[in-house]
Design a protein around this motif. Structure first.
Motif, PDB file in Angstrom:
ATOM      1  N   SER A  28       8.053 -23.868   7.154  1.00 56.15           N
ATOM      2  CA  SER A  28       6.626 -24.111   6.950  1.00 56.15           C
ATOM      3  C   SER A  28       6.120 -23.347   5.725  1.00 56.15           C
ATOM      4  N   SER A  29       5.431 -24.057   4.848  1.00 56.11           N
ATOM      5  CA  SER A  29       4.852 -23.401   3.667  1.00 56.11           C
ATOM      6  C   SER A  29       3.729 -22.447   4.066  1.00 56.11           C
ATOM      7  N   LYS A  30       3.043 -22.771   5.168  1.00 60.07           N
ATOM      8  CA  LYS A  30       1.992 -21.898   5.660  1.00 60.07           C
ATOM      9  C   LYS A  30       2.567 -20.572   6.126  1.00 60.07           C
ATOM     10  N   ASP A  31       3.704 -20.616   6.817  1.00 55.71           N
ATOM     11  CA  ASP A  31       4.361 -19.391   7.267  1.00 55.71           C
ATOM     12  C   ASP A  31       4.862 -18.575   6.082  1.00 55.71           C
ATOM     13  N   ARG A  32       5.390 -19.276   5.077  1.00 54.23           N
ATOM     14  CA  ARG A  32       5.874 -18.557   3.888  1.00 54.23           C
ATOM     15  C   ARG A  32       4.732 -17.835   3.190  1.00 54.23           C
ATOM     16  N   ARG A  33       3.599 -18.524   3.052  1.00 54.64           N
ATOM     17  CA  ARG A  33       2.445 -17.922   2.388  1.00 54.64           C
ATOM     18  C   ARG A  33       1.902 -16.746   3.199  1.00 54.64           C
ATOM     19  N   LYS A  34       1.833 -16.913   4.510  1.00 53.06           N
ATOM     20  CA  LYS A  34       1.330 -15.849   5.372  1.00 53.06           C
ATOM     21  C   LYS A  34       2.236 -14.627   5.318  1.00 53.06           C
ATOM     22  N   THR A  35       3.541 -14.855   5.345  1.00 53.02           N
ATOM     23  CA  THR A  35       4.503 -13.750   5.276  1.00 53.02           C
ATOM     24  C   THR A  35       4.416 -13.046   3.930  1.00 53.02           C
ATOM     25  N   PHE A  36       4.305 -13.818   2.866  1.00 52.49           N
ATOM     26  CA  PHE A  36       4.204 -13.229   1.531  1.00 52.49           C
ATOM     27  C   PHE A  36       2.945 -12.371   1.412  1.00 52.49           C
ATOM     28  N   ASN A  37       1.847 -12.826   1.997  1.00 56.15           N
ATOM     29  CA  ASN A  37       0.589 -12.082   1.908  1.00 56.15           C
ATOM     30  C   ASN A  37       0.680 -10.698   2.559  1.00 56.15           C
ATOM     31  N   THR A  38       1.552 -10.566   3.564  1.00 57.68           N
ATOM     32  CA  THR A  38       1.699  -9.249   4.204  1.00 57.68           C
ATOM     33  C   THR A  38       2.372  -8.240   3.279  1.00 57.68           C
ATOM     34  N   CYS A  39       2.996  -8.724   2.218  1.00 61.33           N
ATOM     35  CA  CYS A  39       3.713  -7.835   1.284  1.00 61.33           C
ATOM     36  C   CYS A  39       2.931  -7.558   0.001  1.00 61.33           C
ATOM     37  N   VAL A  40       1.840  -8.287  -0.225  1.00 62.24           N
ATOM     38  CA  VAL A  40       1.125  -8.182  -1.500  1.00 62.24           C
ATOM     39  C   VAL A  40       0.643  -6.755  -1.760  1.00 62.24           C
ATOM     40  N   SER A  41       0.022  -6.138  -0.767  1.00 58.21           N
ATOM     41  CA  SER A  41      -0.510  -4.780  -0.936  1.00 58.21           C
ATOM     42  C   SER A  41       0.587  -3.815  -1.332  1.00 58.21           C
ATOM     43  N   HIS A  42       1.726  -3.916  -0.653  1.00 59.60           N
ATOM     44  CA  HIS A  42       2.826  -2.993  -0.953  1.00 59.60           C
ATOM     45  C   HIS A  42       3.396  -3.246  -2.340  1.00 59.60           C
ATOM     46  N   MET A  43       3.492  -4.508  -2.753  1.00 54.25           N
ATOM     47  CA  MET A  43       4.033  -4.810  -4.080  1.00 54.25           C
ATOM     48  C   MET A  43       3.134  -4.264  -5.187  1.00 54.25           C
ATOM     49  N   ILE A  44       1.820  -4.290  -4.969  1.00 52.27           N
ATOM     50  CA  ILE A  44       0.889  -3.706  -5.941  1.00 52.27           C
ATOM     51  C   ILE A  44       1.121  -2.204  -6.049  1.00 52.27           C
ATOM     52  N   VAL A  45       1.303  -1.540  -4.899  1.00 51.97           N
ATOM     53  CA  VAL A  45       1.557  -0.097  -4.877  1.00 51.97           C
ATOM     54  C   VAL A  45       2.869   0.223  -5.598  1.00 51.97           C
ATOM     55  N   VAL A  46       3.905  -0.574  -5.343  1.00 54.43           N
ATOM     56  CA  VAL A  46       5.199  -0.365  -6.008  1.00 54.43           C
ATOM     57  C   VAL A  46       5.051  -0.481  -7.522  1.00 54.43           C
ATOM     58  N   ALA A  47       4.362  -1.528  -7.973  1.00 50.79           N
ATOM     59  CA  ALA A  47       4.190  -1.746  -9.413  1.00 50.79           C
ATOM     60  C   ALA A  47       3.410  -0.603 -10.059  1.00 50.79           C
ATOM     61  N   CYS A  48       2.330  -0.172  -9.408  1.00 55.46           N
ATOM     62  CA  CYS A  48       1.485   0.883  -9.984  1.00 55.46           C
ATOM     63  C   CYS A  48       2.202   2.225 -10.064  1.00 55.46           C
ATOM     64  N   PHE A  49       3.125   2.471  -9.148  1.00 57.54           N
ATOM     65  CA  PHE A  49       3.842   3.749  -9.189  1.00 57.54           C
ATOM     66  C   PHE A  49       5.038   3.697 -10.134  1.00 57.54           C
ATOM     67  N   PHE A  50       5.872   2.667 -10.022  1.00 61.88           N
ATOM     68  CA  PHE A  50       7.152   2.672 -10.728  1.00 61.88           C
ATOM     69  C   PHE A  50       7.046   2.231 -12.184  1.00 61.88           C
ATOM     70  N   ILE A  51       6.156   1.319 -12.517  1.00 68.00           N
ATOM     71  CA  ILE A  51       6.080   0.847 -13.901  1.00 68.00           C
ATOM     72  C   ILE A  51       5.768   1.984 -14.888  1.00 68.00           C
ATOM     73  N   PRO A  52       4.723   2.830 -14.635  1.00 71.58           N
ATOM     74  CA  PRO A  52       4.484   3.944 -15.571  1.00 71.58           C
ATOM     75  C   PRO A  52       5.660   4.909 -15.654  1.00 71.58           C
ATOM     76  N   LYS A  53       6.315   5.197 -14.521  1.00 73.56           N
ATOM     77  CA  LYS A  53       7.450   6.126 -14.522  1.00 73.56           C
ATOM     78  C   LYS A  53       8.611   5.568 -15.343  1.00 73.56           C
ATOM     79  N   VAL A  54       8.909   4.301 -15.133  1.00 74.55           N
ATOM     80  CA  VAL A  54      10.009   3.672 -15.868  1.00 74.55           C
ATOM     81  C   VAL A  54       9.700   3.605 -17.358  1.00 74.55           C
ATOM     82  N   LEU A  55       8.446   3.306 -17.703  1.00 73.52           N
ATOM     83  CA  LEU A  55       8.065   3.241 -19.118  1.00 73.52           C
ATOM     84  C   LEU A  55       8.223   4.602 -19.792  1.00 73.52           C
ATOM     85  N   ILE A  56       7.836   5.681 -19.085  1.00 69.73           N
ATOM     86  CA  ILE A  56       7.991   7.026 -19.647  1.00 69.73           C
ATOM     87  C   ILE A  56       9.463   7.329 -19.905  1.00 69.73           C
ATOM     88  N   ILE A  57      10.334   6.955 -18.960  1.00 64.67           N
ATOM     89  CA  ILE A  57      11.773   7.187 -19.128  1.00 64.67           C
ATOM     90  C   ILE A  57      12.310   6.390 -20.310  1.00 64.67           C
TER      91      ILE A  57
END
Length: 334
Positions: free
Chosen positions: A231-260
């Motif tokens: 179901s595409s609805k289930d896929r979208r719903k499942t993906f939405n549960t990860c959006v907040s965490h993916m934003i947190v991952v990007a905000c933390f790791f991207i600046p660190k990796v760029l500095i390295i």
């Protein structure tokens, strides 16, 4: 790693000179104060909302609480000195508080990636093994994982602070940086810098890349599971549960990796640029984390709306008997 042939001195305080070239120190200080205030308000709000609502006593929200406490600890630790320099015009910091600040900074900066990796593990179990979620991530197991994270952070911070604390320092006690941390204090010492920088570089890189690899592997498994859903609805719903965490991952790791990457390609940064990157990569993710979970997590957002609605008590409530009494609203709430 013997000291160089230079006269060493007993240092009782350090002089923070990293903001000497700032044109508008009061304005910069006010901006840092505002960011710190938002971090504290957002993090404390998340902790309180989760702590006082039993339906939110689940593994994911326990991990959010742990991350919020990490953000509070080490952003507060480094901001005190920066605010003291910029707003209080006091550049001196005694030796002992400097060591404490060094510990808190590395305590938080080593715990943060592990805390984010634990949250990726939580999403992996919730999506890949939904029926076994509460048997795998029991409250006991979650508490043990969080305690292990804090123990690892304490161990790494103690190691780095202990190394700095035993170093001989040269004639100058000036730190041309924003606050006390391992790399800044090493540069003020009378030692062979390459040995100590190689140690911190290896340790920091290992922590960063190991946790990032765990997160990437977790999301590869999550993507595979999501693709298998019919179901595409289930896929979208499942993906939405990860959006907040993916934003947190990007905000933390991207600046660190760029500095390295910037340091690895040999790009020489000015002192002000380096200080700005360090401050931004420290305060930025801690500011984004509580805002993301307040705004993007449906359960926390719903609880906040409920709290604000309950606090909005109208003085013109009509009781069932037709009388107009202020305390009727309170009775109805109970």
């Amino acid at each position: 790693m013997e000291p160089n042939n230079r006269t060493t001195h007993t240092v009782t305080e350090f002089l923070i000179t990293g903001f000497d070239g700032v044109q508008h120190p009061k304005l910069v200080g006010a901006a840092i104060l505002l960011v710190l205030f938002l971090i504290l308000i957002g993090s404390i709000t998340n902790i309180c909302v989760i702590a006082f609502n039993k339906p939110l006593h689940t593994p994911m929200y326990f991990f959010i609480c742990s991350l919020a406490m990490v953000d509070i600890v080490y952003t507060s630790g480094i901001s005190v000195t920066m605010l003291n320099v910029l707003l209080g015009e006091e550049r001196r910091i005694p030796y002992a508080p400097c060591m404490i600040q060094c510990f808190l900074f590395h305590f938080g900066s080593s715990m943060e990636p592990f805390a984010i990796a634990l949250m990726a593990y939580d999403r992996l179990i919730a999506i890949s093994y939904p029926l076994r979620y509460h048997t795998i991530l029991t409250n006991t197991n979650v508490c043990l994982l969080i305690l292990a994270n804090w123990a690892v952070g304490c161990m790494l911070a103690s190691l780095l602070t202990g190394l700095v604390n035993n170093l001989p320092f040269c004639g100058s006690n000036k730190l041309p940086y924003s606050f006390c941390e391992y790399a800044n204090l090493i540069r003020a010492s009378c030692v062979n810098l390459s040995h100590y920088f190689n140690a911190i570089s290896a340790l920091g890189t290992a922590v960063l890349w190991v946790t990032l690899a765990l997160i990437i592997v977790s999301y590869m498994k999550i993507v595979y599971v999501v693709i298998q859903m019919s179901s595409s609805k289930d896929r979208r719903k499942t993906f939405n549960t990860c959006v907040s965490h993916m934003i947190v991952v990007a905000c933390f790791f991207i600046p660190k990796v760029l500095i390295i990457l910037v340091t690895r390609v040999g790009l020489v940064l000015t002192l002000s640029h380096r200080n700005g990157l360090v401050i931004g990569s420290t305060l930025g993710p801690s500011l984004v984390n509580p805002l993301v979970y307040c705004l993007k997590t449906k359960e926390i957002r719903g609880r906040l709306k409920y709290i604000f609605k309950r606090s909005d008590i109208s003085p013109n409530i009509i009781c069932s008997n037709g009388s107009q009494l202020d305390y009727c609203s309170i009775i109805l709430k109970i």
